[in-house]
Design an enzyme around this catalytic site. Structure first.
Site, mmCIF file in Angstrom:
data_model
loop_
_atom_site.group_PDB
_atom_site.id
_atom_site.type_symbol
_atom_site.label_atom_id
_atom_site.label_comp_id
_atom_site.label_asym_id
_atom_site.label_seq_id
_atom_site.Cartn_x
_atom_site.Cartn_y
_atom_site.Cartn_z
ATOM 1 N N HIS A 83 11.385 -28.161 -15.542
ATOM 2 C CA HIS A 83 11.172 -29.337 -15.074
ATOM 3 C C HIS A 83 12.424 -30.614 -14.747
ATOM 4 O O HIS A 83 13.762 -29.391 -14.885
ATOM 5 C CB HIS A 83 10.246 -29.843 -16.294
ATOM 6 C CG HIS A 83 11.410 -29.954 -17.942
ATOM 7 N ND1 HIS A 83 11.218 -29.087 -18.613
ATOM 8 C CD2 HIS A 83 11.762 -31.041 -18.401
ATOM 9 C CE1 HIS A 83 11.334 -28.907 -19.402
ATOM 10 N NE2 HIS A 83 12.670 -30.189 -19.401
ATOM 11 N N HIS B 122 18.767 -31.751 -13.380
ATOM 12 C CA HIS B 122 19.220 -29.936 -13.916
ATOM 13 C C HIS B 122 17.540 -30.017 -13.766
ATOM 14 O O HIS B 122 16.708 -30.761 -14.846
ATOM 15 C CB HIS B 122 20.357 -29.428 -14.205
ATOM 16 C CG HIS B 122 19.453 -29.723 -15.352
ATOM 17 N ND1 HIS B 122 19.407 -31.055 -16.004
ATOM 18 C CD2 HIS B 122 19.898 -29.210 -16.821
ATOM 19 C CE1 HIS B 122 19.556 -30.891 -17.909
ATOM 20 N NE2 HIS B 122 19.027 -30.477 -17.540
#
Length: 173
Positions: free
Chosen positions: A34, A115
């Protein structure tokens, strides 16, 4: 209860990230790959109703979110986290800002670096070895994400979706 707000990338990106996470990420079994938009925070049942209403408003005003994953990177020396770098863009930045203002006011714990974590809690030598290998690999994914998710943490530490917010004024399917 603890909540967090994330973007889930496509299955293609999740499969790529998981090919590393299963070996190098101590949170592999707790949450799928995620992009964190808002780090874990505490909220009660009353706050939750107000929050979901506000999240639906934010989603309606947010266009689809372009995502470009371009390389492996690291937060070293701050931490031994290795991640897939997601290029910052205006839509992501604005969404992050909205999730840290108004009802969600509060200075983020960290600077926003979009990220997807692929490695954490690695001892120094293993971190250096893994990062020296992955940083040379070519990575390029581009896609558009049309929803973000409010998650909550279960007693065993894993995270599950509480609600999904489709961006661009679309209804949840």
């Amino acid at each position: 209860m603890k909540y967090g707000i994330v973007l889930f990338p496509s299955k293609c990106i999740q499969d790529f990230a998981n090919s590393y996470r299963k070996r190098y990420d101590s949170h592999y079994a707790l949450i799928p790959p995620h992009i964190t938009l808002k780090y874990p925070f505490e909220a009660n049942e009353g706050q939750l109703k107000e929050m979901t209403k506000e999240l639906h408003r934010i989603a309606a005003e947010t266009p689809p979110i372009p995502i470009k994953v371009t390389k492996f990177s690291s937060f070293y020396p701050t931490s031994n986290i290795i991640y897939l770098k997601v290029e910052q863009n205006d839509v992501l930045k604005h969404l992050h800002e909205q999730l840290h203002s108004g009802l969600f006011a509060g200075k983020p714990e960290f600077a926003f670096v979009p990220h997807i974590t692929i490695g954490r809690d690695l001892p120094g030598a293993e971190y250096a070895d893994v990062y020296s290998q992955v940083k040379l690999q070519h990575v390029h994914f581009e896609e558009t994400i049309d929803r973000f998710h409010l998650l909550y943490q279960l007693e065993n530490g894993s995270w599950t979706v509480y609600d999904t917010f489709v961006v661009g004024g679309k209804e949840t399917v």
